[in-house]
Design an enzyme around this catalytic site. Structure first.
Site, short mmCIF file in Angstrom:
data_model
loop_
_atom_site.label_atom_id
_atom_site.label_comp_id
_atom_site.label_asym_id
_atom_site.label_seq_id
_atom_site.Cartn_x
_atom_site.Cartn_y
_atom_site.Cartn_z
N ASP A 1 0.81 -1.20 0.00
CA ASP A 1 0.00 0.00 0.00
C ASP A 1 0.86 1.27 0.00
O ASP A 1 0.51 2.26 -0.64
CB ASP A 1 -0.93 0.01 1.22
CG ASP A 1 -2.06 -1.01 1.09
OD1 ASP A 1 -2.42 -1.34 -0.05
OD2 ASP A 1 -2.58 -1.46 2.13
N GLY A 2 1.98 1.25 0.72
CA GLY A 2 2.85 2.42 0.72
C GLY A 2 3.40 2.73 -0.66
O GLY A 2 3.52 3.90 -1.05
N THR B 1 -10.44 3.98 5.42
CA THR B 1 -10.13 2.64 5.92
C THR B 1 -8.70 2.55 6.44
O THR B 1 -8.20 1.46 6.69
CB THR B 1 -10.34 1.59 4.82
OG1 THR B 1 -9.61 1.98 3.65
CG2 THR B 1 -11.81 1.45 4.46
N ALA B 2 -8.03 3.70 6.60
CA ALA B 2 -6.65 3.73 7.10
C ALA B 2 -6.62 4.31 8.51
O ALA B 2 -7.37 3.87 9.38
CB ALA B 2 -5.77 4.51 6.11
N ASP C 1 -5.26 15.04 20.66
CA ASP C 1 -3.87 14.65 20.44
C ASP C 1 -3.41 14.93 19.02
O ASP C 1 -2.22 14.90 18.72
CB ASP C 1 -3.68 13.16 20.74
CG ASP C 1 -3.71 12.87 22.23
OD1 ASP C 1 -3.85 13.82 23.02
OD2 ASP C 1 -3.60 11.68 22.60
N ASN D 1 3.85 9.26 5.46
CA ASN D 1 5.28 9.54 5.29
C ASN D 1 5.49 11.00 4.93
O ASN D 1 4.65 11.62 4.29
CB ASN D 1 5.91 8.64 4.20
CG ASN D 1 5.62 9.12 2.80
OD1 ASN D 1 6.44 9.75 2.15
ND2 ASN D 1 4.42 8.83 2.32
N LEU E 1 -9.94 5.28 10.25
CA LEU E 1 -10.73 4.18 10.80
C LEU E 1 -10.25 3.82 12.20
O LEU E 1 -11.06 3.63 13.12
CB LEU E 1 -10.64 2.97 9.88
CG LEU E 1 -11.38 1.70 10.31
CD1 LEU E 1 -12.88 1.93 10.31
CD2 LEU E 1 -11.02 0.53 9.41
N GLU F 1 -4.65 10.46 3.79
CA GLU F 1 -4.97 11.42 4.83
C GLU F 1 -3.80 12.34 5.16
O GLU F 1 -2.64 12.03 4.91
CB GLU F 1 -5.41 10.72 6.11
CG GLU F 1 -4.33 10.06 6.93
CD GLU F 1 -3.90 8.71 6.43
OE1 GLU F 1 -2.71 8.59 6.05
OE2 GLU F 1 -4.73 7.78 6.41
#
Length: 305
Positions: free
Chosen positions: A78-79, A193-194, A182, A251, A197, A153
């Site tokens: 995914d990255g 969904t990352a 925070d 990242n 979620l 995101e």
């Protein structure tokens, strides 16, 4: 001569080997092939001596990759898909994503299915699914310090230790709101969904034209995830001293000082994914995250009345 690209994760030896084999196969079939590493799509990491690692949005496109390219094969997890999306979105190149990682939530197929998938891609037997992206910019006064494309995101928080942050957030022309948490997440439907979620945000199907704002561990019962139209821009004014850190797609990013402003809007560019079968989001949710599975096992060896 048709043109294709290959983007691979050069940290994974298997991805590098498959990339070379794939290039040879496409070249033998009469295709013009450009190959590059996904490292070019990794955003720079800030540090106190270099607080802003500026990566212009249009400066990530690899040499040889352009709008004439039929598709690009992405080899990684995914990255790698997130990095590749930043590299080619300005050119509109559709991506055939092949999982060589673990979760592979964003990937279309697996290595053992690559020969058949490649044949379909070369024959044009696919659909193209578009996913909305965010343009994220950091302003100081009227100058752009930093910018990036975002598929999942943007996260704003303290480092190195987690503690309460204060934000003033303005969505569109609505009145600003104050949030103590925070950190905060601004997510696309793909990013729902990352991290969003995990922070308690809702799952949003990819085609819904919305964004969401999710406070991380909010210090108020009233601060909850907010879903709003993606036609609305977002401005975040941090008030923490001395600084916060911003991370995009897990990242890179930059330090955010109290005099800075983080601005987000739906990007003019979209991530385009090559789908070998009609997209079925609920199936992916079920396979990858266990969504919708029965909470009580149905007996198969017991005769029911």
């Amino acid at each position: 001569m048709p043109k294709a690209g290959i983007i691979y994760n050069d940290v994974k030896p298997i991805a590098g080997r498959v990339a070379i084999e794939l290039k040879d196969k496409l070249t033998a079939a009469g295709w013009n092939v450009c190959i590059t590493s996904s490292i070019g799509g990794i955003l720079g990491y800030p540090n106190p001596e270099s607080p802003v690692c500026h990566t212009p949005i249009d400066g990530l496109t690899p040499p040889g990759f352009d709008s004439d390219m039929e598709f690009a094969v992405v080899l990684g997890g995914d990255g790698t898909v997130l990095a590749a999306s930043r590299q080619v979105a300005p050119c509109g190149i559709p991506l055939l994503t092949v999982n060589t990682g673990h979760m592979g939530f964003l990937t279309e197929t697996f290595l053992n299915q690559l020969p058949q998938a490649l044949e379909q891609a070369m024959a044009g037997e696919y659909e193209i699914e578009e996913r909305a992206m965010l343009t994220v910019k950091v302003f100081r006064d009227d100058s752009v310090l930093w910018e990036a494309l975002c598929l999942n995101e943007m996260v704003l928080h303290r480092e190195p230790l987690t503690s309460m942050c204060h934000f003033e957030i303005a969505i569109g022309r609505h009145a600003p709101v104050d949030i103590a948490a925070d950190g905060v997440i601004v997510s696309t439907p793909t990013g729902s969904t990352a991290y969003s979620l995990s922070a308690g945000g809702p799952v949003v199907t990819p085609g819904v034209p919305v964004l969401q704002l999710v406070p991380i561990c909010p210090h108020s019962l009233a601060s909850r995830a907010l879903v709003f139209p993606d036609t609305e821009s977002v401005n975040i004014y941090p008030v923490n001293i001395p600084r916060l850190v911003m991370v995009v797609d897990g990242n890179g990013g930059c330090y955010i000082l109290p005099e800075d402003r983080v601005y987000m809007e739906r990007s003019q560019y979209s991530a385009r994914f090559l789908r070998l079968q009609p997209p079925e989001f609920f199936r992916i949710l079920r396979e990858k995250l266990g969504w919708g599975l029965p909470h009580i096992a149905k007996p198969t060896s017991v005769e029911l009345p």
